[in-house]
Design a protein around this motif. Structure first.
Motif, mmCIF file in Angstrom:
data_model
loop_
_atom_site.group_PDB
_atom_site.id
_atom_site.type_symbol
_atom_site.label_atom_id
_atom_site.label_comp_id
_atom_site.label_asym_id
_atom_site.label_seq_id
_atom_site.Cartn_x
_atom_site.Cartn_y
_atom_site.Cartn_z
ATOM 1 N N THR A 39 44.862 41.963 36.405
ATOM 2 C CA THR A 39 45.347 42.561 35.169
ATOM 3 C C THR A 39 46.508 41.765 34.595
ATOM 4 O O THR A 39 46.562 41.501 33.391
ATOM 5 C CB THR A 39 45.770 44.019 35.422
ATOM 6 N N MET B 249 44.008 48.692 31.154
ATOM 7 C CA MET B 249 43.430 47.494 31.761
ATOM 8 C C MET B 249 42.766 47.822 33.090
ATOM 9 O O MET B 249 41.744 47.236 33.437
ATOM 10 C CB MET B 249 44.504 46.422 31.966
ATOM 11 N N ASN B 250 43.349 48.754 33.821
ATOM 12 C CA ASN B 250 42.791 49.135 35.109
ATOM 13 C C ASN B 250 41.622 50.093 34.980
ATOM 14 O O ASN B 250 40.892 50.306 35.925
ATOM 15 C CB ASN B 250 43.871 49.777 35.986
#
Length: 82
Positions: free
Chosen positions: A70, A14-15
């Motif tokens: 996130t 996600m990052n």
């Protein structure tokens, strides 16, 4: 165990790659949802926000902001997929 590994991988991705992650998450969700062993709860350990910011030469607050984004994205997907 398998679900915690998947979730740790998801948080890392996600990052890193939002669009690619969305596709991967959708595919993984379909696979998991066909399995009868869907977990009733999950735990999220928000670790690495400062390191993430440091690698991008950002202030640590920005790393925490990205972590919050996130987490909110994960919550939305959880609501979407049940």
């Amino acid at each position: 165990k398998v679900y915690s590994v998947i979730m740790n991988s998801i948080i890392f991705l996600m990052n890193q790659f939002s669009l690619i992650f969305t596709y991967i998450f959708t595919c993984l969700s379909q696979i998991i949802m066909t399995n009868a062993n869907i977990p009733k709860s999950i735990a999220v350990i928000m670790d690495g926000n400062r390191r993430y910011a440091y690698t991008l030469n950002l202030k640590k607050e920005k790393g925490h902001e990205h972590g919050l984004d996130t987490l909110l994205q994960l919550i939305n997907w959880s609501l979407l997929f049940g």
